[in-house]
Design a protein around this motif. Structure first.
Motif, PDB file in Angstrom:
ATOM      1  N   LEU A 289       6.577  53.601  42.263  1.00  0.00           N
ATOM      2  CA  LEU A 289       7.088  54.425  43.074  1.00  0.00           C
ATOM      3  C   LEU A 289       7.355  55.841  42.672  1.00  0.00           C
ATOM      4  CD1 LEU A 289      10.191  52.074  43.824  1.00  0.00           C
ATOM      5  CD2 LEU A 289       8.440  52.817  45.386  1.00  0.00           C
ATOM      6  N   VAL A 290       6.873  56.185  41.536  1.00  0.00           N
ATOM      7  CA  VAL A 290       6.979  57.494  40.903  1.00  0.00           C
ATOM      8  C   VAL A 290       5.542  58.148  40.838  1.00  0.00           C
ATOM      9  CG1 VAL A 290       7.621  58.905  38.980  1.00  0.00           C
ATOM     10  CG2 VAL A 290       8.948  56.850  39.665  1.00  0.00           C
ATOM     11  N   THR A 291       5.242  59.122  41.651  1.00  0.00           N
ATOM     12  CA  THR A 291       3.945  59.563  41.603  1.00  0.00           C
ATOM     13  C   THR A 291       4.045  61.213  41.560  1.00  0.00           C
ATOM     14  OG1 THR A 291       4.026  59.782  44.015  1.00  0.00           O
ATOM     15  CG2 THR A 291       2.824  57.852  43.018  1.00  0.00           C
ATOM     16  N   ALA A 292       3.036  61.918  40.995  1.00  0.00           N
ATOM     17  CA  ALA A 292       2.934  63.373  41.020  1.00  0.00           C
ATOM     18  C   ALA A 292       2.099  64.005  41.784  1.00  0.00           C
ATOM     19  CB  ALA A 292       2.576  63.756  39.458  1.00  0.00           C
ATOM     20  N   ALA A 293       2.430  65.161  42.494  1.00  0.00           N
ATOM     21  CA  ALA A 293       1.615  65.884  43.105  1.00  0.00           C
ATOM     22  C   ALA A 293       0.879  66.864  42.657  1.00  0.00           C
ATOM     23  CB  ALA A 293       2.428  66.621  44.540  1.00  0.00           C
ATOM     24  N   GLU A 294      -0.255  67.341  43.175  1.00  0.00           N
ATOM     25  CA  GLU A 294      -0.924  68.540  42.610  1.00  0.00           C
ATOM     26  C   GLU A 294      -0.922  69.866  43.643  1.00  0.00           C
ATOM     27  OE1 GLU A 294      -4.911  67.530  41.362  1.00  0.00           O
ATOM     28  OE2 GLU A 294      -4.372  65.901  40.037  1.00  0.00           O
ATOM     29  N   ALA A 295       0.070  70.565  43.584  1.00  0.00           N
ATOM     30  CA  ALA A 295       0.208  71.601  44.412  1.00  0.00           C
ATOM     31  C   ALA A 295      -0.184  72.997  43.654  1.00  0.00           C
ATOM     32  CB  ALA A 295       1.729  71.815  44.627  1.00  0.00           C
ATOM     33  N   ALA A 296      -1.149  73.738  44.656  1.00  0.00           N
ATOM     34  CA  ALA A 296      -1.678  74.858  44.218  1.00  0.00           C
ATOM     35  C   ALA A 296      -1.161  76.086  45.014  1.00  0.00           C
ATOM     36  CB  ALA A 296      -3.312  74.939  44.440  1.00  0.00           C
ATOM     37  N   SER A 297       0.035  75.766  45.590  1.00  0.00           N
ATOM     38  CA  SER A 297       0.493  77.034  46.481  1.00  0.00           C
ATOM     39  C   SER A 297       1.925  76.545  46.844  1.00  0.00           C
ATOM     40  CB  SER A 297      -0.291  77.513  47.617  1.00  0.00           C
ATOM     41  OG  SER A 297      -0.451  76.424  48.672  1.00  0.00           O
ATOM     42  N   LEU A 298       2.658  77.451  47.303  1.00  0.00           N
ATOM     43  CA  LEU A 298       4.126  77.326  47.902  1.00  0.00           C
ATOM     44  C   LEU A 298       3.704  76.351  49.233  1.00  0.00           C
ATOM     45  CD1 LEU A 298       6.242  80.429  47.290  1.00  0.00           C
ATOM     46  CD2 LEU A 298       6.047  78.435  45.812  1.00  0.00           C
ATOM     47  N   ALA A 299       2.615  76.562  49.984  1.00  0.00           N
ATOM     48  CA  ALA A 299       2.288  75.903  51.077  1.00  0.00           C
ATOM     49  C   ALA A 299       2.149  74.556  50.895  1.00  0.00           C
ATOM     50  CB  ALA A 299       1.309  76.595  51.975  1.00  0.00           C
ATOM     51  N   ASP A 300       1.533  74.096  49.749  1.00  0.00           N
ATOM     52  CA  ASP A 300       1.223  72.654  49.491  1.00  0.00           C
ATOM     53  C   ASP A 300       2.779  71.994  49.164  1.00  0.00           C
ATOM     54  OD1 ASP A 300      -1.351  73.025  49.310  1.00  0.00           O
ATOM     55  OD2 ASP A 300      -1.660  73.519  47.253  1.00  0.00           O
ATOM     56  N   LEU A 301       3.555  72.908  48.193  1.00  0.00           N
ATOM     57  CA  LEU A 301       4.890  72.371  47.897  1.00  0.00           C
ATOM     58  C   LEU A 301       5.677  72.145  49.229  1.00  0.00           C
ATOM     59  CD1 LEU A 301       6.193  74.440  44.961  1.00  0.00           C
ATOM     60  CD2 LEU A 301       5.423  72.197  45.018  1.00  0.00           C
ATOM     61  N   MET A 302       5.725  72.979  50.184  1.00  0.00           N
ATOM     62  CA  MET A 302       6.377  72.763  51.378  1.00  0.00           C
ATOM     63  C   MET A 302       5.711  71.688  52.352  1.00  0.00           C
ATOM     64  SD  MET A 302       7.004  76.460  53.074  1.00  0.00           S
ATOM     65  CE  MET A 302       5.986  77.570  52.556  1.00  0.00           C
ATOM     66  N   ARG A 303       4.425  71.247  52.216  1.00  0.00           N
ATOM     67  CA  ARG A 303       4.029  70.169  52.708  1.00  0.00           C
ATOM     68  C   ARG A 303       4.783  68.679  52.181  1.00  0.00           C
ATOM     69  NH1 ARG A 303      -0.602  73.129  52.357  1.00  0.00           N
ATOM     70  NH2 ARG A 303      -1.365  74.040  54.617  1.00  0.00           N
ATOM     71  N   GLU A 304       4.630  68.833  50.874  1.00  0.00           N
ATOM     72  CA  GLU A 304       5.315  67.718  50.389  1.00  0.00           C
ATOM     73  C   GLU A 304       6.528  67.577  50.596  1.00  0.00           C
ATOM     74  OE1 GLU A 304       3.839  65.107  48.256  1.00  0.00           O
ATOM     75  OE2 GLU A 304       1.805  66.310  48.021  1.00  0.00           O
ATOM     76  N   MET A 305       7.441  68.653  50.268  1.00  0.00           N
ATOM     77  CA  MET A 305       9.007  68.567  50.795  1.00  0.00           C
ATOM     78  C   MET A 305       9.237  68.200  52.299  1.00  0.00           C
ATOM     79  SD  MET A 305      10.265  71.519  48.210  1.00  0.00           S
ATOM     80  CE  MET A 305       9.847  71.527  46.389  1.00  0.00           C
ATOM     81  N   ALA A 306       8.541  68.703  53.075  1.00  0.00           N
ATOM     82  CA  ALA A 306       8.757  68.365  54.457  1.00  0.00           C
ATOM     83  C   ALA A 306       8.580  67.067  54.904  1.00  0.00           C
ATOM     84  CB  ALA A 306       7.823  69.344  55.392  1.00  0.00           C
ATOM     85  N   ALA A 307       7.877  66.217  53.921  1.00  0.00           N
ATOM     86  CA  ALA A 307       7.532  64.780  54.282  1.00  0.00           C
ATOM     87  C   ALA A 307       8.491  64.096  53.211  1.00  0.00           C
ATOM     88  CB  ALA A 307       6.147  64.336  53.713  1.00  0.00           C
ATOM     89  N   ALA A 308       9.526  64.479  52.722  1.00  0.00           N
ATOM     90  CA  ALA A 308      10.437  63.635  52.150  1.00  0.00           C
ATOM     91  C   ALA A 308      11.889  63.894  52.922  1.00  0.00           C
ATOM     92  CB  ALA A 308      10.926  64.371  50.738  1.00  0.00           C
ATOM     93  N   ASP A 309      12.745  62.815  52.442  1.00  0.00           N
ATOM     94  CA  ASP A 309      13.997  62.749  53.038  1.00  0.00           C
ATOM     95  C   ASP A 309      14.910  63.860  52.281  1.00  0.00           C
ATOM     96  OD1 ASP A 309      13.389  60.710  54.806  1.00  0.00           O
ATOM     97  OD2 ASP A 309      14.803  59.118  53.737  1.00  0.00           O
ATOM     98  N   THR A 310      14.798  64.058  51.007  1.00  0.00           N
ATOM     99  CA  THR A 310      15.778  64.834  50.336  1.00  0.00           C
ATOM    100  C   THR A 310      14.983  65.347  49.033  1.00  0.00           C
ATOM    101  OG1 THR A 310      17.231  63.241  50.898  1.00  0.00           O
ATOM    102  CG2 THR A 310      17.910  64.842  49.212  1.00  0.00           C
ATOM    103  N   VAL A 311      15.376  66.671  48.708  1.00  0.00           N
ATOM    104  CA  VAL A 311      14.743  67.099  47.566  1.00  0.00           C
ATOM    105  C   VAL A 311      15.707  67.568  46.527  1.00  0.00           C
ATOM    106  CG1 VAL A 311      13.296  69.311  46.672  1.00  0.00           C
ATOM    107  CG2 VAL A 311      12.774  68.310  49.007  1.00  0.00           C
ATOM    108  N   VAL A 312      15.345  67.261  45.080  1.00  0.00           N
ATOM    109  CA  VAL A 312      16.059  67.674  44.135  1.00  0.00           C
ATOM    110  C   VAL A 312      15.160  68.670  43.181  1.00  0.00           C
ATOM    111  CG1 VAL A 312      17.326  67.016  41.911  1.00  0.00           C
ATOM    112  CG2 VAL A 312      17.395  65.566  43.909  1.00  0.00           C
TER     113      VAL A 312
END
Length: 416
Positions: A289-312
């Motif tokens: 259930l625990v995975t890691a993303a490889e983000a190279a930009s803030l746009a990559d981070l936003m894509r990951e976070m937009a697909a989430a219910d919640t962010v910490v």
């Protein structure tokens, strides 16, 4: 943009750019977007920490910030110490020569007037002072745009930061606390404005990119957890390892609790130095259930976070990415800038101290945040629209302050 003499305006961008920090590069991206939109004829280049990365990603020429390549490594041998000392003298000449070639230099966002993370006075504070002093001596306009600031206790660092701000031709801050901090350190801020962080000017990923991992418009309980190689700030050097261990242990306990509830957890970073924290969490919480993303930009981070219910998240620009996508976020705060950001966006109640991570209390706050998810998403949509309008106003003010000869009758306001 081409002034009356027919020569394109020469614009430099300056900072620890291209060095692996996604937030810094996001600020640069926002400023380059403004320049390309409003002043497409301007000739732009950079003096920065990672020139190869900046040129490859943004397509502008770039020069290395420091002559000595080991600037940010601890020098223990006599040869390295001598090379560092020589580098300071060489950098003074190099910086002045670079500034002289430009009409305008922009420092795009970043926490350049703060020391909330470990910082030596003769590192970046000295480099910023060289820039601003060269600008004043050579009559090149230097603009500190939507920068972060904090009251600094270390006297040499405080002096360098204070004089850098005084010598700049234009200053604006990313929150009111930053402006207050500079006033407290003896800078006249009566004509300085406060605007949102430059990252709020970046485009949000299109709707097709805001779907969950399966391609549907919703998510399946995913939680994005932004992590950081956090060891405290400048005043915490003696306790750095203790602070890091407490932060990491509390974070691991929190992830375990989420996994026990069956929640998928996606680990995100904001700087290359955060990778060991990701590895430590994956090693401690052995779960699919625990995975890691490889983000190279803030746009990559936003894509990951937009697909989430919640962010910490703990990193400042990770928080911004969550807020921009309208995803409810709980902040692990290590500096006043995070609290100011959360207050501004209507989530001030959802802050937790990064130095004292209490997994049980964090989980309680997390559940309270999720109960208000729909309401907070609506709030964030309104606050994001307001932030975008405020940044458009800032870019208009920049036009008047930095490029008065071309399009605007206003005279340049020299900051006192």
């Amino acid at each position: 943009m081409t002034p009356a003499n027919g020569t394109p305006v020469r614009v430099g961008v300056f900072g620890l750019l291209g060095s692996g920090n996604l937030g810094n590069d996001g600020s640069l991206e926002a400023v380059l977007g403004y320049l390309r939109r409003e002043h497409p004829e301007a000739v732009v280049d950079a003096l920065c920490g990672g020139p190869e990365a900046v040129t490859a990603r943004f397509g502008i020429p770039a020069t290395r910030l420091h002559w000595y390549r080991g600037e940010y490594r601890t020098a223990s041998r006599a040869g390295a110490i001598a090379a560092k000392g020589l580098g300071k003298l060489v950098d003074a000449v190099r910086t002045a020569a670079w500034v002289r070639r430009h009409d305008v230099v922009i420092v795009p966002g970043m926490g350049v007037l703060e020391a909330t993370l470990p910082l030596r006075p003769w590192g970046f504070p000295y480099s910023l002072f060289l820039l601003c002093a060269s600008g004043r001596l050579l009559r090149t306009r230097v603009a500190l745009v939507s920068v972060g600031a904090a009251t600094i206790g270390n006297r040499p660092t405080r002096a360098l930061v204070r004089w850098s701000a005084r010598l700049a031709a234009y200053r604006s801050y990313r929150d009111a606390r930053s402006r207050d901090a500079m006033r407290a350190m003896g800078v006249d801020t009566s004509r300085d404005e406060v605007y949102p962080d430059l990252a709020f000017a970046l485009p949000t990923p299109p709707a097709t990119a805001l779907s969950g991992p399966s391609g549907s418009s919703g998510s399946s309980g995913r939680v994005c957890l932004g992590v950081m190689a956090f060891h405290g700030g400048n005043d915490d050097r003696a306790r750095a390892e203790e602070i890091h261990r407490r932060y990491l242990d509390g974070t691991i306990r929190f992830v375990r609790a989420l996994v026990e509830d069956g929640r998928p957890v996606r680990l995100l970073t904001g700087d290359d130095c955060d990778a060991p924290v990701v590895a430590a969490i994956l090693d401690a919480v052995d779960s699919p259930l625990v995975t890691a993303a490889e983000a190279a930009s803030l746009a990559d981070l936003m894509r990951e976070m937009a697909a989430a219910d919640t962010v910490v998240a703990i990193r400042y620009h990770n928080l911004i990415c969550a807020l921009k996508t309208g995803t409810p976020v709980l902040a692990l705060c290590y500096a006043a800038k995070s609290e100011a950001l959360m207050d501004r966006m209507g989530l001030g109640a959802y802050c937790h101290p990064a130095r004292e991570v209490d997994a049980d209390r964090l989980l309680e706050q997390f559940r309270a945040l999720e109960k208000r998810s729909a309401e907070l998403r609506h709030t964030l949509a309104e606050r994001n629209l307001a932030a975008a309008r405020q940044l458009e106003h800032q870019f208009t003010a920049l036009d008047a302050a930095l490029f008065p000869a071309a399009d605007h009758p206003h005279a340049l306001r020299e900051a006192p």
